[in-house]
Design an enzyme around this catalytic site. Structure first.
Site, PDB file in Angstrom:
ATOM      1  N   GLN B 126       0.835  -1.198   0.000  1.00 43.44           N
ATOM      2  CA  GLN B 126       0.000   0.000   0.000  1.00 43.44           C
ATOM      3  C   GLN B 126       0.870   1.249   0.000  1.00 43.44           C
ATOM      4  OE1 GLN B 126      -2.035   0.724   3.744  1.00 43.44           O
ATOM      5  NE2 GLN B 126      -3.749   1.729   2.723  1.00 43.44           N
ATOM      6  N   GLY B 127       0.746   2.059  -1.036  1.00 45.48           N
ATOM      7  CA  GLY B 127       1.559   3.278  -1.149  1.00 45.48           C
ATOM      8  C   GLY B 127       0.733   4.523  -0.933  1.00 45.48           C
ATOM      9  N   TYR B 128       0.399   4.784   0.301  1.00 45.85           N
ATOM     10  CA  TYR B 128      -0.348   5.998   0.652  1.00 45.85           C
ATOM     11  C   TYR B 128       0.573   7.017   1.318  1.00 45.85           C
ATOM     12  CZ  TYR B 128      -5.079   3.959   0.037  1.00 45.85           C
ATOM     13  OH  TYR B 128      -6.233   3.413  -0.444  1.00 45.85           O
ATOM     14  N   SER B 129       1.102   6.624   2.498  1.00 48.65           N
ATOM     15  CA  SER B 129       1.824   7.595   3.331  1.00 48.65           C
ATOM     16  C   SER B 129       3.096   8.086   2.653  1.00 48.65           C
ATOM     17  CB  SER B 129       2.202   6.949   4.660  1.00 48.65           C
ATOM     18  OG  SER B 129       1.071   6.387   5.266  1.00 48.65           O
ATOM     19  N   GLU B 244     -10.941  -1.551   5.651  1.00 49.00           N
ATOM     20  CA  GLU B 244      -9.766  -1.859   6.451  1.00 49.00           C
ATOM     21  C   GLU B 244     -10.121  -2.058   7.917  1.00 49.00           C
ATOM     22  OE1 GLU B 244      -5.400   0.257   6.827  1.00 49.00           O
ATOM     23  OE2 GLU B 244      -6.854   1.091   5.446  1.00 49.00           O
ATOM     24  N   GLU B 384      -5.753   8.659  17.348  1.00 53.44           N
ATOM     25  CA  GLU B 384      -6.213  10.049  17.502  1.00 53.44           C
ATOM     26  C   GLU B 384      -7.107  10.431  16.325  1.00 53.44           C
ATOM     27  OE1 GLU B 384      -3.007   9.150  17.968  1.00 53.44           O
ATOM     28  OE2 GLU B 384      -2.961   9.401  20.142  1.00 53.44           O
TER      29      GLU B 384
HETATM   30  C1  LIG Z   1       4.450  -0.347  11.233  1.00 46.63           C
HETATM   31  C2  LIG Z   1       3.737   0.586  10.296  1.00 46.63           C
HETATM   32  C3  LIG Z   1       3.287   0.125   9.083  1.00 46.63           C
HETATM   33  C4  LIG Z   1       2.685   0.974   8.177  1.00 46.63           C
HETATM   34  N1  LIG Z   1       2.321   0.496   6.938  1.00 46.63           N
HETATM   35  C5  LIG Z   1       1.881   1.359   5.987  1.00 46.63           C
HETATM   36  C6  LIG Z   1       1.650   0.919   4.653  1.00 46.63           C
HETATM   37  O1  LIG Z   1       1.803  -0.266   4.321  1.00 46.63           O
HETATM   38  N2  LIG Z   1       1.280   1.819   3.732  1.00 46.63           N
HETATM   39  C7  LIG Z   1       1.071   3.139   4.042  1.00 46.63           C
HETATM   40  O2  LIG Z   1       0.706   3.895   3.165  1.00 46.63           O
HETATM   41  N3  LIG Z   1       1.285   3.596   5.301  1.00 46.63           N
HETATM   42  C8  LIG Z   1       1.685   2.744   6.274  1.00 46.63           C
HETATM   43  N4  LIG Z   1       1.933   3.199   7.552  1.00 46.63           N
HETATM   44  C9  LIG Z   1       1.835   4.627   7.827  1.00 46.63           C
HETATM   45  C10 LIG Z   1       0.730   5.037   8.764  1.00 46.63           C
HETATM   46  O3  LIG Z   1      -0.485   4.986   8.125  1.00 46.63           O
HETATM   47  C11 LIG Z   1       1.093   6.448   9.290  1.00 46.63           C
HETATM   48  O4  LIG Z   1       2.187   6.294  10.165  1.00 46.63           O
HETATM   49  C12 LIG Z   1      -0.045   7.099  10.006  1.00 46.63           C
HETATM   50  O5  LIG Z   1      -1.005   7.498   9.100  1.00 46.63           O
HETATM   51  C13 LIG Z   1       0.405   8.305  10.834  1.00 46.63           C
HETATM   52  O6  LIG Z   1       1.108   9.205  10.054  1.00 46.63           O
HETATM   53  P1  LIG Z   1       2.532   9.763  10.531  1.00 46.63           P
HETATM   54  O7  LIG Z   1       3.366   8.636  10.867  1.00 46.63           O
HETATM   55  O8  LIG Z   1       3.016  10.712   9.504  1.00 46.63           O
HETATM   56  O9  LIG Z   1       2.205  10.559  11.859  1.00 46.63           O
HETATM   57  P2  LIG Z   1       1.672  12.057  11.971  1.00 46.63           P
HETATM   58  O10 LIG Z   1       0.544  12.230  11.060  1.00 46.63           O
HETATM   59  O11 LIG Z   1       2.816  12.983  11.872  1.00 46.63           O
HETATM   60  O12 LIG Z   1       1.092  12.058  13.443  1.00 46.63           O
HETATM   61  C14 LIG Z   1       1.892  12.144  14.609  1.00 46.63           C
HETATM   62  C15 LIG Z   1       0.973  12.085  15.812  1.00 46.63           C
HETATM   63  O13 LIG Z   1       0.058  13.162  15.802  1.00 46.63           O
HETATM   64  C16 LIG Z   1      -1.278  12.698  15.868  1.00 46.63           C
HETATM   65  N5  LIG Z   1      -2.147  13.572  15.083  1.00 46.63           N
HETATM   66  C17 LIG Z   1      -2.007  13.917  13.785  1.00 46.63           C
HETATM   67  N6  LIG Z   1      -2.993  14.731  13.417  1.00 46.63           N
HETATM   68  C18 LIG Z   1      -3.804  14.913  14.483  1.00 46.63           C
HETATM   69  C19 LIG Z   1      -4.999  15.649  14.727  1.00 46.63           C
HETATM   70  N7  LIG Z   1      -5.564  16.372  13.771  1.00 46.63           N
HETATM   71  N8  LIG Z   1      -5.541  15.575  15.948  1.00 46.63           N
HETATM   72  C20 LIG Z   1      -4.981  14.837  16.939  1.00 46.63           C
HETATM   73  N9  LIG Z   1      -3.835  14.134  16.761  1.00 46.63           N
HETATM   74  C21 LIG Z   1      -3.258  14.171  15.548  1.00 46.63           C
HETATM   75  C22 LIG Z   1      -1.211  11.309  15.320  1.00 46.63           C
HETATM   76  O14 LIG Z   1      -2.273  10.524  15.778  1.00 46.63           O
HETATM   77  C23 LIG Z   1       0.124  10.830  15.836  1.00 46.63           C
HETATM   78  O15 LIG Z   1      -0.011  10.394  17.155  1.00 46.63           O
HETATM   79  C24 LIG Z   1       2.508   2.345   8.499  1.00 46.63           C
HETATM   80  C25 LIG Z   1       2.938   2.813   9.737  1.00 46.63           C
HETATM   81  C26 LIG Z   1       3.550   1.956  10.641  1.00 46.63           C
HETATM   82  C27 LIG Z   1       4.013   2.496  11.962  1.00 46.63           C
END
Ligand SMILES: Cc1cc2nc3c(=O)[nH]c(=O)nc-3n(C[C@H](O)[C@H](O)[C@H](O)COP(=O)(O)OP(=O)(O)OC[C@H]3O[C@@H](n4cnc5c(N)ncnc54)[C@H](O)[C@@H]3O)c2cc1C
Lengths: 379, 397
Positions: B126-129, B244, B384
């Protein structure tokens, strides 16, 4: 009543902080944890020159004096730097044990404070969990004035580097009796003593210590024969107080890093720190840090005060350990959570702080264990 | 109201149970039980066995090779799988991109991709993040520029789970700059073997390498790999997010964890007795069981409503939050059962590895799992963000 630091204590803290800032950036810690010995012998010598290794050791025994509060000050600052040097094992727990040394160990404390001696304390066993009197390793009389020690000790911190390994054994009674324990100081190279070395999840070194008929003399006994529980408890109390201070240093650092991270990380067009849900979380973490720090120093002061009664001390130490265990989980888990994916990575220091903080909980008994000690409900 | 399964439902459950008991390879079960890391070969072997039986994709319609089951049957199936320590199929193909292709793909895309998902011959990721687009996914920057009958893709995805094993990646890409950020996003299927893609592993704190950075440098993607219409990718992605979430609660997996904790507690001691008999330990576990039960019956209410034809609403976010919190608590309780043996970096518990364990054999990997499982409240929409969804969509705040 005076719960403030003295000028000397503040100077001591500053000197540790200065060294950490100058010589201990995270990359250094990472390299040291991965190195052959697992810590820096050179820094250890520097610690000795600065007098830190003689803390808690009387001047007439070759130390620099000071007590649990000074030790806590150093541990807190080392915690903030996530130092891997075996200060806790050697200088805190080790020195506490060696103070009870007989003739054969008379120069131990002086060598320790000069940085020439590493120690480890082997007290836990597979079946003991956190009970200090639950000892099945046996010391049987052997000849005129000697013993043969047989048993296996679990997860002995700093065992790989130790020159001397102190071992709690049973010379009389049954497992779990408070009477009948005897602590011996053994040379790590003694025939029959074998250490299976390994790394720990938090970047330290430990080992399983196998004792296969290891020979010890009367002069190797620390404290009195059959009354070892006092020696063990004293060392473990010192260890707990120091570990609590280390944890307080780690928590405060993790909190600071998280605040900084949220100030700089933007999502939805704003710094994450602007979201109130996250601000409140940071506040709760902050409170947990402050409460933990209070408890760490409360316990240190109680330990330092010779007037403190045994029951009062036990309660203070147990309460501090409960607070640190609980707050450590709360601060640590939230720090990772608020870093998002970055918090999960080995690359970020925060995950390494987290691992040490979580594992401090199960060192010398976890929060569950100490809660029962306080409540008096341990079976 | 009735909490008892009817005879057909019970027969279905029994059929699933028997099949898993007879066909799940021992080594695969053992791996799942011990919490060892996923291994592709065993996973594929098991997925092929499921597919042979027609059970690889419970929720897909029969015409596309799915089982065509009702939501309740799907739920019972998932439960039986987890209870028997059968690893569920990798989610990226069957649960994520598959339903999107079925709902929005062309006939040609269905013919091309669906069978190879079912047979496990294609693995997906999955290529989202992206580094700058996590919770705020709509701020993603990876660009896809149309060039004749191709898109040229440039940018970086991150945290890509299993990218190193994947043959395909489904990506959200920016195909035009619109005033409203969501509208310039397209859903693109990209061959992971294309020139210009680089995968770099990211080491996690437990020492694992299950996630990656995925870089795209002038990657040429045939335009026929676009899902639906250009610029509508956000809609498709939201559709997928609904898929999901129901499975993410992992109720049966948590129940299996509780069984494992009990088993380990039999051979651990506390105050001279088996830990399993320790009142405080039992109470602690009972507390988690109450929470788990509350979650289970909440899921059953949602599944019941789905069975009656109501699509799961944003309430599903409750399942994500509560389910992952319980899972995380259990990894903590599990780690604590072994006391000091949470500390060692245990030699990997690989089947057949000839290294003596450090301490009790069951201690291997427990603290690593606790550290690793912190991810569950971060991925799949962080807890969150799930709370924000409930606040906005359910409470109307
Ligand atoms: C082990 C693992 C596997 C993953 N696998 C995939 C994958 O296969 N494909 C893919 O696309 N992504 C994947 N992800 C990515 C995952 O979806 C993101 O890590 C997630 O969406 C959070 O984004 P971020 O890490 O940039 O954190 P940030 O968005 O920077 O958030 C940091 C913190 O702030 C909080 N926060 C952010 N915005 C708000 C708000 N508005 N209000 C309150 N709190 C907030 C968050 O909850 C978090 O605690 C994976 C992540 C992990 C850890």
């Amino acid at each position: 009543m005076n719960f403030s630091f003295t000028d000397e204590q503040n100077l001591l803290r500053e000197s540790v902080e200065k060294l950490i800032a100058a010589e201990y950036p995270f990359e250094v810690r990472r390299d040291l944890a991965a190195s052959e010995t697992g810590f820096s012998r050179e820094l250890w010598r520097k610690f000795a020159e600065l007098g830190w290794l003689g803390l808690g050791i009387p001047e007439d025994a070759g130390g620099v004096g000071g007590g649990p509060v000074e030790t806590a000050v150093v541990m807190e600052a080392l915690g903030a730097g996530l130092a891997v040097e075996p200060f806790l094992a050697t200088v805190v727990v080790g020195a506490s044990l060696l103070k009870h040394g007989g003739a054969a160990r008379h120069d131990g404390l002086a060598r320790l404070s000069a940085g020439e001696l590493q120690l480890a304390f082997a007290f836990a066993e597979r079946q003991s969990r956190y009970e200090l009197a639950n000892v099945e390793t046996r010391a049987e009389p052997d000849g005129e004035d000697g013993y043969r020690i047989t048993g296996t000790k679990s997860v002995v911190f700093n065992a790989p580097a130790a020159d001397v390994i102190a071992v709690s054994t049973r010379t009389a009674g049954r497992s779990r009796d408070r009477e009948g324990l005897t602590v011996f100081a053994l040379d790590a190279g003694a025939p029959g003593l074998h250490v299976r070395e390994y790394r720990t999840m938090d970047g330290l070194r430990a080992g399983e210590v196998d004792l296969d008929g290891v020979r010890a003399g009367r002069g190797d006994v620390l404290g009195r024969t059959g009354e070892g529980i006092a020696v063990v408890e004293e060392a473990v109390n010192a260890g707990i107080v120091a570990a609590c201070a280390e944890a307080a240093g780690i928590m405060t650092r993790m909190h600071r890093d998280t605040v900084e991270y949220l100030k700089h990380r933007e999502q939805f067009g704003n710094a994450l720190s602007s979201f109130q849900a996250l601000q409140h979380r940071l506040v709760d973490m902050f409170m947990a840090c402050e409460l933990s720090r209070s408890m760490a120093y409360m316990a240190a002061v109680r330990l330092a005060d010779p007037e403190t009664e045994a029951a009062e001390l036990r309660r203070a130490v147990a309460a501090a350990k409960v607070q640190i265990g609980r707050s450590g989980r709360f601060v640590g888990e939230n720090a990772i959570q608020l870093h998002g994916g970055m918090g999960m990575t080995d690359e970020m220091p925060i995950s390494h702080y987290f691992k040490r903080l979580v594992l401090i909980d199960s060192q010398f008994g976890d929060a569950e264990h100490h809660l029962r000690e306080m409540a008096g409900t341990a079976p | 109201m009735d909490l008892v399964l009817n005879p057909e439902e019970r027969a279905f459950q029994e059929e699933v149970r028997t099949f898993i008991r007879e066909r799940l390879p021992d080594d695969v079960r053992e791996r799942t039980w011990s919490g060892a890391r996923m291994d592709k070969e065993g996973q594929v072997r098991w997925e092929k066995i499921l597919n042979e039986r027609g059970w690889m994709a419970p929720n897909w319609p029969v015409e596309h090779g799915g089982a065509g089951w009702t939501p309740l049957q799907c739920y019972l199936f998932e439960e039986e799988m987890e209870a028997a320590c059968a690893p569920p199929p990798m989610p990226f193909g069957v649960s994520m991109v598959g339903p999107v292709i079925i709902a929005f793909g062309t006939d040609e895309q269905k013919r091309r991709f669906l069978p190879r998902i079912l047979s496990s011959d294609d693995w997906w990721c999955q290529g989202y993040s992206e580094p700058g687009a996590g919770s705020d996914l709509a701020s993603l920057k990876t660009r896809a520029v149309r060039d004749g009958d191709h898109y040229v893709v440039n940018g970086q995805k991150t945290w890509t789970t299993a990218a190193q094993h994947a043959d395909w990646i489904f990506c959200l890409v920016r195909s035009s700059r619109e005033a409203k950020r969501q509208e310039g996003i397209s859903f693109l299927l990209i061959d992971m073997h294309s020139p210009g893609i680089t995968v770099r592993p990211i080491r996690t704190m437990d020492g694992g390498e299950e996630i990656n950075d995925t870089f795209f440098e002038d990657v040429r993607v045939p335009a026929e790999n676009l899902i639906g219409e250009e610029g509508r990718g956000w809609t498709y992605a939201k559709f997928l997010l609904g898929h999901e979430r129901t499975g993410i609660a992992g109720v049966s997996r948590s129940k299996a964890q509780i069984r494992r904790i009990r088993e380990i507690a039999q051979s651990e001691t506390s105050h001279g007795r088996p830990l399993a008999e320790d009142p405080r330990f039992r109470e602690r576990l009972a507390e988690v069981e109450v929470e788990l039960m509350a979650l289970e019956y909440t899921i059953l209410r949602i599944v019941s409503a789905m069975n009656a034809g109501t699509a799961p609403g944003p309430e599903a976010s409750i399942l994500k939050i509560k389910g992952t919190e319980i899972q995380q608590t259990l990894t903590d309780v599990l780690m604590q059962t072994v006391g000091y043996y949470a500390h060692p970096e245990h030699p990997p518990a690989e089947p057949g590895a000839n290294v003596a364990p450090i301490g009790p054999e069951h201690a291997a990997g427990l603290s690593a799992r606790y550290f690793n499982w912190r991810k569950a409240s971060i991925y799949g929409g962080s807890n969150e963000i799930q709370r924000n969804i409930i606040a906005k969509m359910v409470l109307g705040l």
